[in-house]
Design a protein around this motif. Structure first.
Motif, short mmCIF file in Angstrom:
data_model
loop_
_atom_site.label_atom_id
_atom_site.label_comp_id
_atom_site.label_asym_id
_atom_site.label_seq_id
_atom_site.Cartn_x
_atom_site.Cartn_y
_atom_site.Cartn_z
N TYR A 62 0.86 -1.25 0.27
CA TYR A 62 -0.12 -0.02 -0.03
C TYR A 62 0.93 1.37 -0.05
CZ TYR A 62 -4.43 -2.13 0.50
OH TYR A 62 -5.73 -2.93 0.19
N LYS A 63 2.09 1.09 0.41
CA LYS A 63 3.18 2.26 0.71
C LYS A 63 3.21 2.70 -0.99
CE LYS A 63 5.08 1.47 4.95
NZ LYS A 63 6.37 1.14 5.71
N LEU A 64 3.19 1.82 -1.99
CA LEU A 64 3.80 2.01 -3.05
C LEU A 64 2.52 2.94 -4.01
CD1 LEU A 64 4.58 -1.40 -4.28
CD2 LEU A 64 6.10 0.50 -3.61
N LEU A 65 1.45 3.27 -3.35
CA LEU A 65 0.55 4.11 -3.81
C LEU A 65 1.14 5.61 -3.94
CD1 LEU A 65 -2.91 2.73 -2.27
CD2 LEU A 65 -2.15 2.82 -4.69
N GLU A 66 1.85 5.87 -2.93
CA GLU A 66 2.55 7.09 -3.02
C GLU A 66 3.12 7.66 -4.35
OE1 GLU A 66 2.58 9.59 -0.83
OE2 GLU A 66 1.37 8.69 0.89
N ASP A 67 3.69 6.42 -4.99
CA ASP A 67 4.71 6.85 -6.42
C ASP A 67 3.87 6.74 -7.78
OD1 ASP A 67 6.88 6.78 -4.62
OD2 ASP A 67 6.75 4.44 -4.83
N HIS A 68 2.32 6.94 -7.51
CA HIS A 68 1.64 6.68 -8.69
C HIS A 68 0.22 7.76 -8.81
CE1 HIS A 68 3.41 3.11 -10.04
NE2 HIS A 68 3.48 2.66 -8.75
N ASP A 69 0.79 8.95 -8.28
CA ASP A 69 -0.12 10.12 -8.42
C ASP A 69 -0.25 10.68 -9.65
OD1 ASP A 69 2.55 11.32 -8.31
OD2 ASP A 69 2.04 12.65 -6.97
N ASP A 70 0.29 10.27 -10.57
CA ASP A 70 0.25 10.76 -11.95
C ASP A 70 -1.28 10.41 -12.73
OD1 ASP A 70 1.63 8.17 -11.82
OD2 ASP A 70 1.39 8.12 -13.87
N VAL A 71 -1.89 9.33 -11.82
CA VAL A 71 -3.09 9.19 -12.47
C VAL A 71 -4.17 10.04 -12.30
CG1 VAL A 71 -2.64 6.52 -12.04
CG2 VAL A 71 -3.81 7.91 -10.46
N GLY A 72 -4.05 11.15 -11.31
CA GLY A 72 -4.73 12.33 -11.30
C GLY A 72 -5.73 11.96 -9.88
N THR A 73 -6.46 13.04 -9.77
CA THR A 73 -7.39 13.04 -8.48
C THR A 73 -8.58 12.29 -8.82
OG1 THR A 73 -8.37 15.19 -8.99
CG2 THR A 73 -6.13 15.12 -7.30
N GLY A 74 -9.23 11.55 -7.66
CA GLY A 74 -10.52 11.07 -8.00
C GLY A 74 -10.43 9.65 -8.39
N SER A 75 -9.12 9.02 -8.12
CA SER A 75 -8.88 7.59 -8.52
C SER A 75 -9.76 6.67 -7.66
CB SER A 75 -7.34 7.28 -8.36
OG SER A 75 -6.80 8.29 -9.31
N ILE A 76 -9.96 5.48 -7.81
CA ILE A 76 -10.54 4.61 -7.01
C ILE A 76 -9.82 3.25 -6.83
CG2 ILE A 76 -12.64 2.97 -6.82
CD1 ILE A 76 -14.29 5.15 -8.22
N LEU A 77 -9.52 2.97 -5.61
CA LEU A 77 -8.75 1.86 -5.37
C LEU A 77 -9.68 0.66 -4.90
CD1 LEU A 77 -6.15 0.35 -4.21
CD2 LEU A 77 -6.48 1.67 -2.22
N CYS A 78 -9.72 -0.38 -5.59
CA CYS A 78 -10.56 -1.54 -5.34
C CYS A 78 -9.90 -2.59 -4.77
CB CYS A 78 -11.27 -2.15 -6.58
SG CYS A 78 -12.09 -0.92 -7.37
N VAL A 79 -10.63 -3.21 -3.81
CA VAL A 79 -10.14 -4.37 -2.86
C VAL A 79 -11.13 -5.41 -2.76
CG1 VAL A 79 -9.23 -4.81 -0.71
CG2 VAL A 79 -8.69 -2.86 -1.33
N GLY A 80 -10.50 -6.48 -3.35
CA GLY A 80 -11.61 -7.78 -3.10
C GLY A 80 -11.49 -8.61 -1.70
N ASN A 81 -10.97 -9.69 -1.80
CA ASN A 81 -10.85 -10.60 -0.99
C ASN A 81 -9.98 -10.26 0.26
OD1 ASN A 81 -8.72 -11.38 -2.11
ND2 ASN A 81 -9.27 -13.36 -2.66
N GLU A 82 -9.08 -9.22 -0.12
CA GLU A 82 -8.07 -8.67 1.15
C GLU A 82 -8.64 -7.57 1.80
OE1 GLU A 82 -4.91 -10.20 1.75
OE2 GLU A 82 -6.13 -11.54 0.82
N TRP A 83 -9.99 -7.45 1.92
CA TRP A 83 -10.62 -6.40 2.46
C TRP A 83 -10.04 -6.38 4.25
CZ3 TRP A 83 -13.47 -7.58 6.96
CH2 TRP A 83 -13.87 -8.79 6.92
#
Length: 484
Positions: free
Chosen positions: A334-355
């Motif tokens: 989850y820490k790796l999300l910090e390096d991908h802000d180029d997708v822009g604001t309003g992104s949606i992170l989806c989690v399935g069986n790992e909730w």
């Protein structure tokens, strides 16, 4: 095991952690299970940043959790949020360090307080009979008064906390309620159905106690057997101090719903009881004709004490290394999300069986607009975001219930909205959305210990070479949608 059961929650017997561990673990240990996250870290995140997940326990209709405990975290979290601004991870670790320091301080205070119980042992060999009688009488009277004072002080503090809890909860729930009373009714008095969240057998806490405290837990259980042998040292004073260990174990073992974290209150006393047993090893072999304790068996028992302590230390480190190396993938991925802000604001992170391994909203950068659950077969109730339009902490959302029944609103149905996807890929015939390489690209992957396929004797404790080669690992992955 059915899919819905497998996804209900992580197995605590092999996957523990505590947010109040010593300072090194504050950085490197994995985050606790989803129940603790949604019940503590998520409300704290909402108070600090106006976003976070709410469980049914925090619905004002049920009010099973007190915000007084959350405010205790906010004492550090609020100034840290001002200091670090949008760096939420630093706020998270600041709170963990604060809890770790409190743990160290309270354990130190306990150690200092218990040192007085060893006073007689240190002075008796140097006294005459008259001195011994006089000092024993004085110490017995002093200890009796101190226990009475401690009891009264504990009662006064308990009442003060109870009143404070009611007042704080009145502010946040917008109504008079007692979370303690609500919790007791739900879990003990039969007013609720805690068994819906998992039931375990009567030996569950014994297995978990050994897993997390190894031989220290075994020695603590032997304390009662040592009292008759070393009764002059430990009865009744130390016996009174450690008695909650056995009362708590017996009481919690009778409850159908069990979790390893329910043992947290007695961990310090387990160490105290084990220490007393180790210190008393020579007394087992000391007889009346050997008052000086110079026999070979007594000397051997004295040598045995550091050996046992070393064994406990090695087993504890092996357990810690196993937990960190086997189960820390979620917090790192989850820490790796910090390096991908180029997708822009309003992104949606989806989690399935790992909730249930979601490490809290503190790990979700601000550019991510939502964290959404996707349907992977789980039919229980999942946390919902706090709804400010319904009242925030005072809300009683209709989609939250105490029956662990899934809501139709808890899942994101249109998966094309997902920008990121978190999945654990195991060597099983389970569905894997991330395997569609035309839709998803892997931006982070770390090994994760497969509990069900790994032998207990190898997965529980880190044994070099054997741990790596005898256990089975899956891959914990963070996917990013491939741009069209």
């Amino acid at each position: 095991m059915s899919l819905s059961t497998r996804l209900r929650r992580p197995q605590q017997s092999d996957d523990p952690s505590s947010s109040s561990s010593p300072p090194p673990s504050s950085f490197y240990s994995k985050v606790d299970k989803q129940g603790s996250l949604s019940n503590y870290w998520e409300p704290l995140h909402f108070l600090l940043y106006k976003s976070g997940f709410q469980t049914w326990e925090y619905s004002s209709q049920f009010a099973l959790r007190s915000y007084l405990y959350i405010l205790f975290h906010e004492l550090v979290g609020r100034p840290a949020s001002w200091l670090f601004a949008e760096e939420k991870l630093r706020v998270f670790y600041a709170v963990r360090i604060f809890l770790a320091l409190l743990s160290v301080i309270t354990d130190t205070v306990l150690r200092v307080g218990l040192s007085s119980l060893a006073f007689l042992e240190l002075i008796i060999p140097r006294m005459s009979v008259d001195d011994i009688i006089f000092q024993v009488s004085c110490q017995a009277h002093s200890l009796s008064r101190r226990f009475k004072q401690a009891f009264l002080a504990g009662a006064a503090i308990s009442v003060a906390l109870l009143v404070s809890s009611v007042l704080v909860d009145h502010y946040y729930y917008s109504g008079w309620t007692s979370s303690l009373l609500n919790l007791l009714i739900y879990n003990v008095a039969g007013g609720g159905e805690s068994h819906l969240y998992g039931t375990e057998g009567p030996l569950y806490y014994l297995r978990n106690g050994f897993n997390n405290s190894n031989f220290c837990f075994v020695l603590a259980l032997l304390f009662l057997a040592m009292v008759p042998i070393a009764r002059k040292k430990y009865a009744p004073n130390l016996l009174i101090v450690v008695s909650p260990v056995y009362i708590w174990l017996a009481f919690m073992s009778l409850q159908p719903h069990k979790e390893e974290r329910f043992l947290y209150p007695i961990y310090p006393l387990i160490c105290v009881a084990a220490s007393a047993v180790i210190e008393s090893f020579p007394d087992v072999f000391r007889f009346d004709y050997d008052s000086q304790g110079n026999s070979p068996t007594v000397m051997t028992a004295k040598i045995l004490r550091p050996v046992v302590l070393s064994l406990i230390l090695c087993a504890s480190h092996a357990r810690t290394f196993s937990v960190i190396n086997g189960y820390s993938a979620p917090i790192e991925v989850y820490k790796l999300l910090e390096d991908h802000d180029d997708v822009g604001t309003g992104s949606i992170l989806c989690v399935g069986n790992e909730w249930h391994r979601f490490p809290s909203s503190f790990f979700v950068p601000d550019y991510v607009g939502e964290v959404r659950w996707i349907d992977d077969g789980f039919r229980g109730l999942l946390p919902f975001p706090f709804n400010s339009t319904l009242g925030g902490t005072a809300a009683a959302p209709p989609y939250l219930n105490s029956k662990n029944k899934a809501s139709d609103l808890q899942y994101l149905r249109d998966l094309d909205q997902c920008t990121f996807l978190v999945e654990l890929q195991l060597s099983r015939p389970f569905p894997s959305r991330g395997s569609d390489l035309s839709t998803w690209e892997v931006i982070g992957a770390l090994p994760y210990l497969d509990r069900e396929l790994s032998p207990a004797k190898y997965r529980s404790f880190f044994i070099p070479y054997l741990w790596q080669h005898k256990n089975i690992f899956g891959m914990y992955k963070l996917h990013r949608r491939v741009p069209k």
